[in-house]
Design a protein around this motif. Structure first.
Motif, PDB file in Angstrom:
ATOM      1  N   ALA A 168       0.936  -1.102   0.023  1.00  0.00           N
ATOM      2  CA  ALA A 168       0.173   0.057   0.055  1.00  0.00           C
ATOM      3  C   ALA A 168       0.782   1.361   0.088  1.00  0.00           C
ATOM      4  N   ILE A 169       2.026   1.272   1.055  1.00  0.00           N
ATOM      5  CA  ILE A 169       2.685   2.580   0.852  1.00  0.00           C
ATOM      6  C   ILE A 169       3.678   2.709  -0.141  1.00  0.00           C
ATOM      7  N   GLU A 170       4.087   1.547  -0.764  1.00  0.00           N
ATOM      8  CA  GLU A 170       4.869   1.652  -2.212  1.00  0.00           C
ATOM      9  C   GLU A 170       3.982   2.260  -3.103  1.00  0.00           C
ATOM     10  N   HIS A 171       2.981   1.763  -3.264  1.00  0.00           N
ATOM     11  CA  HIS A 171       1.908   2.204  -4.246  1.00  0.00           C
ATOM     12  C   HIS A 171       1.704   3.994  -4.234  1.00  0.00           C
ATOM     13  N   LEU A 172       1.438   4.261  -2.840  1.00  0.00           N
ATOM     14  CA  LEU A 172       1.071   5.634  -2.758  1.00  0.00           C
ATOM     15  C   LEU A 172       2.336   6.555  -2.833  1.00  0.00           C
ATOM     16  N   THR A 173       3.406   5.892  -2.544  1.00  0.00           N
ATOM     17  CA  THR A 173       4.814   6.773  -2.613  1.00  0.00           C
ATOM     18  C   THR A 173       5.044   6.951  -4.323  1.00  0.00           C
ATOM     19  N   SER A 325      -9.686   4.776  -5.957  1.00  0.00           N
ATOM     20  CA  SER A 325      -9.648   5.548  -4.770  1.00  0.00           C
ATOM     21  C   SER A 325      -8.199   6.208  -4.459  1.00  0.00           C
ATOM     22  N   THR A 326      -7.327   5.657  -5.248  1.00  0.00           N
ATOM     23  CA  THR A 326      -5.835   6.243  -5.393  1.00  0.00           C
ATOM     24  C   THR A 326      -5.390   7.111  -6.528  1.00  0.00           C
ATOM     25  N   ALA A 327      -4.873   8.103  -6.464  1.00  0.00           N
ATOM     26  CA  ALA A 327      -4.478   8.803  -7.616  1.00  0.00           C
ATOM     27  C   ALA A 327      -3.149   9.862  -7.222  1.00  0.00           C
ATOM     28  N   GLU A 328      -2.470  10.365  -7.900  1.00  0.00           N
ATOM     29  CA  GLU A 328      -1.348  11.159  -7.871  1.00  0.00           C
ATOM     30  C   GLU A 328      -1.558  12.266  -6.738  1.00  0.00           C
ATOM     31  N   ALA A 329      -0.594  12.382  -5.986  1.00  0.00           N
ATOM     32  CA  ALA A 329      -0.803  13.242  -4.747  1.00  0.00           C
ATOM     33  C   ALA A 329      -1.027  14.872  -5.493  1.00  0.00           C
ATOM     34  N   PRO A 330      -1.766  15.409  -4.649  1.00  0.00           N
ATOM     35  CA  PRO A 330      -2.103  16.814  -5.129  1.00  0.00           C
ATOM     36  C   PRO A 330      -0.617  17.926  -4.842  1.00  0.00           C
ATOM     37  N   ALA A 331      -0.598  18.783  -5.828  1.00  0.00           N
ATOM     38  CA  ALA A 331       0.664  19.553  -5.792  1.00  0.00           C
ATOM     39  C   ALA A 331       0.881  20.423  -4.863  1.00  0.00           C
ATOM     40  N   ASN A 332       0.122  20.608  -3.886  1.00  0.00           N
ATOM     41  CA  ASN A 332       0.038  21.707  -3.027  1.00  0.00           C
ATOM     42  C   ASN A 332       0.027  20.959  -1.677  1.00  0.00           C
ATOM     43  N   GLN A 333       0.767  19.746  -1.322  1.00  0.00           N
ATOM     44  CA  GLN A 333       1.055  19.186  -0.121  1.00  0.00           C
ATOM     45  C   GLN A 333       1.196  20.057   0.990  1.00  0.00           C
TER      46      GLN A 333
END
Length: 336
Positions: A168-173, A325-333
């Motif tokens: 899960a974490i590898e997918h999200l990173t 339910s998962t996608a690229e992180a928003p640019a303005n973290q």
């Protein structure tokens, strides 16, 4: 090994009375029967009939887990166990239990009284009465997502959480997420402790900072998300890994209520991959446990224990089912 005569001598009753108590005869009192069974267990007596071909019986005790419907988590585990057991001519009985049930019926004497050779135990809490008895039982016993140390008659079956949370974490990173929270199950549950440990080690593996504000423990309920999603969002969390799919579906529901876009502003990952993951909006990314295979593994390990082969922890490999339910992180973290 003690005999029926030894038990009779200790209790001051006839061998015939002891035989009746061990074999479920109806013409003795229940209190005397329980006393005979308890004494037999205490003395280490084993019924020869437990291993006769015509009395091959196993049992699944289940607590705190739904299993009646195909969508229920326990349904496929029981199905897998039964399929494997029936191929080798075992009868399998499923018995729902409660804390009160366990308090009134000592485990070893219950098993002996029903001529059951071994059991699989699903959904037990760490403080259940039988969990203490499992530490010393002489009955082949399997625990799902629980573990008892130093008893060669008790084995454990589950999924490799280190690998599952790691997927899960590898997918999200890989999608650019740096601020990942864990909404976990009850803090005292062994499986929750295992997934917390896996979260911490995998966050360190990917050089991701985290703090106590990134971690929450709640009962497995969709309503649990209401306590934490807003706070996670306010500190810049862009992805939440959940201890099971029920929690994750609650996160999606709470994000919708708060106007937080999934997966635009918040990615969500569940654990178990139940059938409801396909039906959620958006469909839920989840760590998959193959529950039919888990059930089969539970039988194989129990069969080994029945035949004198002591197995300890047994973990199946998970996989990750990626949905919307998962996608690229928003640019303005947001910074911590």
């Amino acid at each position: 090994m003690p005999t029926i005569k030894d038990i009779a001598a200790k209790l001051g009753v006839s061998s015939g009375t002891v035989s009746k108590g061990l074999n479920g005869a109806e013409d003795i009192s229940e209190s005397l029967r329980e006393k005979i069974l308890a004494t037999a267990v205490e003395m280490g007596y084993t019924k020869k009939s437990l291993h006769k071909p015509d009395t091959r019986k196993l049992c699944i005790f289940i607590e705190n887990m739904d299993y009646y419907l195909e969508d229920d988590f326990g349904y496929d585990i029981i199905l897998g166990f039964k399929h494997a057991a029936y191929k080798e001519n075992w009868d399998v009985e499923v018995i729902p239990v409660s804390e009160e049930f366990q308090s009134k019926r000592p485990y070893d004497s219950f098993m002996m009284g029903r001529s059951i050779s071994g059991s699989l135990n699903l959904g037990f809490a760490v403080d259940d009465p039988w969990m203490t008895e499992f530490k010393t039982t002489s009955v082949p016993t399997i625990l799902f997502d629980n573990f008892i140390r130093e008893n060669p008659m008790v084995g454990s079956v589950g999924t490799d959480d280190e690998e599952g949370i790691g997927l899960a974490i590898e997918h999200l990173t890989g999608l650019g997420h740096r601020k990942i929270a864990l909404l976990n199950g009850p803090e005292t549950a062994m499986v929750s402790q295992s997934r917390l440990k896996a979260y911490e080690s995998n966050m360190k593996k990917h050089d991701l900072a985290y703090s106590h504000r990134f971690i929450a423990h709640e009962p497995y309920s969709q309503d649990a998300a209401r306590k934490h999603v807003k706070q996670f969002h306010e500190i810049g969390i862009t992805a939440i890994v959940c201890g099971n799919d029920t929690l994750a579906l609650g996160v999606i529901k709470e994000c919708e209520r708060l106007g937080i876009s999934v997966p635009g502003e918040m990615s969500v990952v569940g654990y178990d991959d139940i059938t409801a993951c396909d039906r959620s909006i958006p469909p839920l990314t989840s760590v998959r446990q193959d529950r039919v295979q888990l059930g089969k593994c539970c039988y194989y390990v129990l069969y080994a224990l029945v035949n004198g082969v002591s197995l300890s922890r047994n973990l199946l490999r998970p996989s990750l089912t990626v949905r919307s339910s998962t996608a690229e992180a928003p640019a303005n973290q947001v910074r911590l």
